[in-house]
Design a protein around this motif. Structure first.
Motif, PDB file in Angstrom:
ATOM      1  N   ASP B   8       5.546   1.966  12.653  1.00  0.00           N
ATOM      2  CA  ASP B   8       4.329   1.823  11.850  1.00  0.00           C
ATOM      3  C   ASP B   8       4.631   0.861  10.703  1.00  0.00           C
ATOM      4  O   ASP B   8       5.708   0.897  10.118  1.00  0.00           O
ATOM      5  CB  ASP B   8       4.003   3.229  11.300  1.00  0.00           C
ATOM      6  N   LEU B   9       3.658   0.028  10.395  1.00  0.00           N
ATOM      7  CA  LEU B   9       3.837  -0.894   9.269  1.00  0.00           C
ATOM      8  C   LEU B   9       3.985  -0.111   7.959  1.00  0.00           C
ATOM      9  O   LEU B   9       3.339   0.917   7.779  1.00  0.00           O
ATOM     10  CB  LEU B   9       2.613  -1.804   9.190  1.00  0.00           C
ATOM     11  N   VAL B  10       4.838  -0.604   7.052  1.00  0.00           N
ATOM     12  CA  VAL B  10       5.044   0.117   5.788  1.00  0.00           C
ATOM     13  C   VAL B  10       5.026  -0.840   4.596  1.00  0.00           C
ATOM     14  O   VAL B  10       5.447  -1.994   4.704  1.00  0.00           O
ATOM     15  CB  VAL B  10       6.376   0.914   5.826  1.00  0.00           C
ATOM     16  N   GLY B  11       4.486  -0.324   3.477  1.00  0.00           N
ATOM     17  CA  GLY B  11       4.500  -1.079   2.219  1.00  0.00           C
ATOM     18  C   GLY B  11       5.232  -0.291   1.151  1.00  0.00           C
ATOM     19  O   GLY B  11       6.021   0.616   1.456  1.00  0.00           O
ATOM     20  N   LEU B  12       4.981  -0.612  -0.105  1.00  0.00           N
ATOM     21  CA  LEU B  12       5.586   0.101  -1.238  1.00  0.00           C
ATOM     22  C   LEU B  12       5.241   1.592  -1.183  1.00  0.00           C
ATOM     23  O   LEU B  12       4.164   1.964  -0.714  1.00  0.00           O
ATOM     24  CB  LEU B  12       5.037  -0.459  -2.559  1.00  0.00           C
ATOM     25  N   SER B  13       6.131   2.411  -1.689  1.00  0.00           N
ATOM     26  CA  SER B  13       5.895   3.855  -1.765  1.00  0.00           C
ATOM     27  C   SER B  13       5.531   4.452  -0.417  1.00  0.00           C
ATOM     28  O   SER B  13       4.678   5.349  -0.329  1.00  0.00           O
ATOM     29  CB  SER B  13       4.783   4.180  -2.772  1.00  0.00           C
TER      30      SER B  13
END
Lengths: 230, 230
Positions: B8-13
């Motif tokens: 799954d794509l992930v960003g900050l936090s």
């Protein structure tokens, strides 16, 4: 099994242009059911089958009377389960409502491009009613509504993008073969084609190629009807 | 049965915002399948499962690797036929492609409203890649793309009219309960909700009520994920 009677909207020279009636005619052809149509002018709709409602299509199947195009498709699917399926199961039945809603949204811009040609192809007794009701709904004289329609053509064609994207994956909304979802969208585009030579869908558009495939379906059923456009 | 792994794509936090991954997460929840996710930055996608492709979602189910959200839904439907159906039969399977195409068309206008907030919530290693590729695709600096987005909000909201019309007939695109078609459109709207408090769908819109129903589905699965918007 008796022959089903479809009350279908009619204009001059027996022209049949109602998008909702086209949806039902293709549904009947898909089911392979014997049916005949009775052309009915707008102003004669209230008298159909002893006063069943305000709109066509209406079908009479023996003693059963059903109006509303989607309700008719549901009736046919339920009553003739051994014939080819219109929905392809419960998911298709539900999702066809989304496709119908999408297609019905097209009727606004389509109507504003061809409403004058519809008027001009109506039987004389329908014209005053049609002009009054449509001018009231659209807020301007018919001549003014269709003016500079060329300027709105590009936006209309852009609105077909979902269909175009889908056609990269499969030849019909129903998959490998057309089903009721195709007939719904087809009816919306057959409507202007019946009354107008104004080309709403460009000849080289993949959406036009899809439309042509539905015209060809069921032994060219929808192509045989006399039309104004190509 | 092993636990399915979703890349799954992930960003900050640990923010999870990809519309395509949300479609798959809801599909997995719908099927009631045990799964875990592995957050992957954009720039790490090429290394997933030994280099399977250029995009997420990718799932690993035992030795089977599947990428592309629609292909994953098809795989789950075929591999786990005893679980609740995602498509509701062949018609729904086909028509879901139309719904997907309609939803994907929304990504253009949505992206042009929230692309800067996506950028700002990416992991540091993704930002240069993201800015460069999106500015190239959209033809302007990110800051300029999102400028005056309020002016485009009304047109975007109007484009949801097909969904709104359908909701007069039934509570979900899938009918009485949500199915994959709902998850497709949901994913497209969950995407901006994850990264932005900018309200793309008005609180009093029936489309927002539908969105909330999907947030609540499967024990509030999609509501539990930390989001920036409401």
């Amino acid at each position: 099994m008796s022959t089903i009677l479809l009350h279908d909207l009619v204009g001059l020279s027996d022209l049949r242009f109602s998008p909702y009636c086209w949806r039902v005619k293709l549904a009947l052809a898909h089911k392979g059911l014997a049916f005949r149509t009775r052309g009915t002018p707008f102003t004669a709709i209230p008298a159909i089958a002893g006063g069943t409602g305000k709109t066509v299509p209406v079908i009479e199947d023996g003693d059963t009377i059903v109006s509303d195009s989607f309700a008719i498709a549901e009736y046919l699917e339920k009553t003739y389960p051994d014939r080819p399926s219109l929905f392809g199961g419960s998911g298709g039945h539900a999702m066809a409502r989304f496709v119908e809603s999408w297609a019905n949204v097209l009727h606004g811009p389509i109507g504003r491009m061809v409403v004058l040609e519809i008027h001009d192809r109506l039987l004389p007794e329908d014209r005053a009613y049609f002009r009054k009701s449509r001018e009231q709904r659209m807020g301007a004289p018919l001549e003014q509504i269709v003016a500079r329609r060329e300027d709105r053509l590009e936006a209309f064609r852009e609105s077909l993008l979902p269909l175009r994207l889908m056609l990269k994956k499969q030849p019909f909304i129903g998959g490998a073969a057309p089903n009721y979802a195709d007939y719904v969208v087809f009816g919306s585009l057959q409507w202007p084609r019946m009354v107008s030579a104004f080309e709403l869908v460009a000849r080289d558009d993949v959406a036009r190629a899809w439309f042509d495939r539905v015209l060809d379906a069921h032994d060219g059923f929808a192509r045989k009807a006399p039309a104004t456009g190509h």
